[in-house]
Design a protein around this motif. Structure first.
Motif, PDB file in Angstrom:
ATOM      1  N   UNK A 260       5.271   7.887   8.818  1.00  0.00           N
ATOM      2  CA  UNK A 260       5.281   9.458   9.518  1.00  0.00           C
ATOM      3  C   UNK A 260       6.387   9.864   8.732  1.00  0.00           C
ATOM      4  N   UNK A 261       7.767   9.491   9.017  1.00  0.00           N
ATOM      5  CA  UNK A 261       8.736  10.023   7.854  1.00  0.00           C
ATOM      6  C   UNK A 261       8.618  10.419   6.719  1.00  0.00           C
ATOM      7  N   UNK A 262       7.970   9.229   5.885  1.00  0.00           N
ATOM      8  CA  UNK A 262       7.238   9.476   4.371  1.00  0.00           C
ATOM      9  C   UNK A 262       5.911  10.304   4.389  1.00  0.00           C
TER      10      UNK A 262
ATOM     11  N   UNK B 206       0.891  -1.275   0.234  1.00  0.00           N
ATOM     12  CA  UNK B 206      -0.170  -0.069   0.209  1.00  0.00           C
ATOM     13  C   UNK B 206       0.851   1.203  -0.038  1.00  0.00           C
ATOM     14  N   UNK B 207       2.016   1.229   0.985  1.00  0.00           N
ATOM     15  CA  UNK B 207       2.264   2.591   0.677  1.00  0.00           C
ATOM     16  C   UNK B 207       3.529   2.818   0.098  1.00  0.00           C
ATOM     17  N   UNK B 208       4.030   1.381  -0.798  1.00  0.00           N
ATOM     18  CA  UNK B 208       4.566   1.055  -2.202  1.00  0.00           C
ATOM     19  C   UNK B 208       3.991   1.871  -3.119  1.00  0.00           C
TER      20      UNK B 208
ATOM     21  N   UNK C 217       8.925  21.756  -6.106  1.00  0.00           N
ATOM     22  CA  UNK C 217       9.011  20.551  -5.376  1.00  0.00           C
ATOM     23  C   UNK C 217       8.501  21.022  -3.649  1.00  0.00           C
ATOM     24  N   UNK C 218       8.287  20.615  -2.949  1.00  0.00           N
ATOM     25  CA  UNK C 218       8.618  20.629  -1.730  1.00  0.00           C
ATOM     26  C   UNK C 218       9.732  20.287  -0.808  1.00  0.00           C
ATOM     27  N   UNK C 219      10.402  21.242  -0.129  1.00  0.00           N
ATOM     28  CA  UNK C 219      12.055  20.770   0.230  1.00  0.00           C
ATOM     29  C   UNK C 219      12.159  19.725   1.004  1.00  0.00           C
ATOM     30  N   UNK C 220      11.460  19.014   2.003  1.00  0.00           N
ATOM     31  CA  UNK C 220      11.714  18.155   1.675  1.00  0.00           C
ATOM     32  C   UNK C 220      11.773  16.318   0.740  1.00  0.00           C
ATOM     33  N   UNK C 221      11.230  16.792   0.042  1.00  0.00           N
ATOM     34  CA  UNK C 221      10.736  16.286  -1.339  1.00  0.00           C
ATOM     35  C   UNK C 221      12.322  16.010  -2.247  1.00  0.00           C
ATOM     36  N   UNK C 222      12.784  17.487  -2.539  1.00  0.00           N
ATOM     37  CA  UNK C 222      13.982  17.773  -3.434  1.00  0.00           C
ATOM     38  C   UNK C 222      15.132  16.972  -2.649  1.00  0.00           C
TER      39      UNK C 222
ATOM     40  N   UNK D  47       1.262  14.394   3.502  1.00  0.00           N
ATOM     41  CA  UNK D  47       0.077  14.009   3.779  1.00  0.00           C
ATOM     42  C   UNK D  47       0.146  14.145   5.556  1.00  0.00           C
ATOM     43  N   UNK D  48      -0.831  13.633   5.911  1.00  0.00           N
ATOM     44  CA  UNK D  48      -1.104  13.467   6.843  1.00  0.00           C
ATOM     45  C   UNK D  48      -1.181  12.632   7.176  1.00  0.00           C
ATOM     46  N   UNK D  49      -1.244  12.233   8.590  1.00  0.00           N
ATOM     47  CA  UNK D  49      -0.362  10.958   9.631  1.00  0.00           C
ATOM     48  C   UNK D  49      -1.885  11.003  10.623  1.00  0.00           C
TER      49      UNK D  49
END
Length: 223
Positions: free
Chosen positions: A141-143, A64-66, A86-91, A149-151
């Motif tokens: 949470x890290x992903x 599901x996560x993949x 893109x979000x800096x975290x994603x960059x 997205x919210x957890x």
């Protein structure tokens, strides 16, 4: 986006069918085939089948996560979003993948399709290497921090994913041969196992809903 929920639906159906089998075995002394041959339903058989639940449940979580991460990247590609939007975290994650993952330069150039700005995120994504038996609540949470997205979930239904750690631990122990299926399955009564499975699945459905919401709102973009 529909793929994210469909992935969950398919694996939930597998788990439901398997749990029904365990519940049937738990209330049977023998089972027979079409020839009339009978098999004694032993405590060992029941405990072994219960142990296998953790592999099926972890499969549901990781698949599901993949699928969700791949769907997010597909959405980014479809939108033609440039890297700097893109979000800096994603960059940062994309650049880490480009540096650390085993992607040859020729392969990377080929995957870029001529545009490093819009295609780098896909060129560095190796879906089969996204997770390797390491998913628990902290990893999700890290992903979430990377993709936006919210957890947040309903604790009464999901326990906020509290059981994912034991699912991961049991799955890894079984996969590496460090524990036996009967040993793992013997720890939890079938009634408690059903509650655990339902809670984990509810958690994954709510996380998936959060991911779908984030895609609709394009939360992978820089604010």
């Amino acid at each position: 986006m529909e793929y994210i929920i469909q992935e969950l639906d398919d694996r939930k159906e597998e788990l439901d069918a398997y749990l029904k089998l365990i519940e049937y075995l738990n209330n049977s002394q023998t089972i027979s085939n079409e020839k009339g041959d009978q098999l004694e339903v032993t405590s060992l058989l029941i405990k072994t089948t219960k142990g296998s639940v953790y592999l099926l449940l972890y499969n549901l979580i990781e698949a599901s996560m993949r699928g969700a991460v791949v769907t997010i990247h597909d959405s980014i590609s479809a939108s033609g979003v440039a890297f700097d939007k893109l979000r800096e975290e994603l960059q940062e994650k994309i650049l880490i993948r480009a540096r650390k993952d085993k992607i040859s330069i020729p392969k990377l150039v080929s995957n870029l399709g001529g545009s490093i700005s819009t295609n780098l995120h896909q060129a560095t994504l190796i879906s089969k290497d996204l997770f390797s038996g390491n998913i628990d609540r902290d990893e999700i949470k890290s992903v979430a921090d990377i993709y936006g997205f919210s957890t947040s979930t309903n604790y009464l239904a999901t326990g906020h994913g509290r059981h994912l750690a034991v699912v991961k631990r049991n799955r890894n122990g079984l996969s590496h041969g460090n524990v036996t299926f009967s040993g793992v399955g013997g720890r939890t009564p079938i009634e408690e196992l059903r509650v655990l499975v339902d809670e984990v699945i509810s958690y994954m459905y709510e996380i998936s809903d959060n991911i779908v919401d984030s895609l609709e709102r394009k939360l992978y973009l820089k604010v």
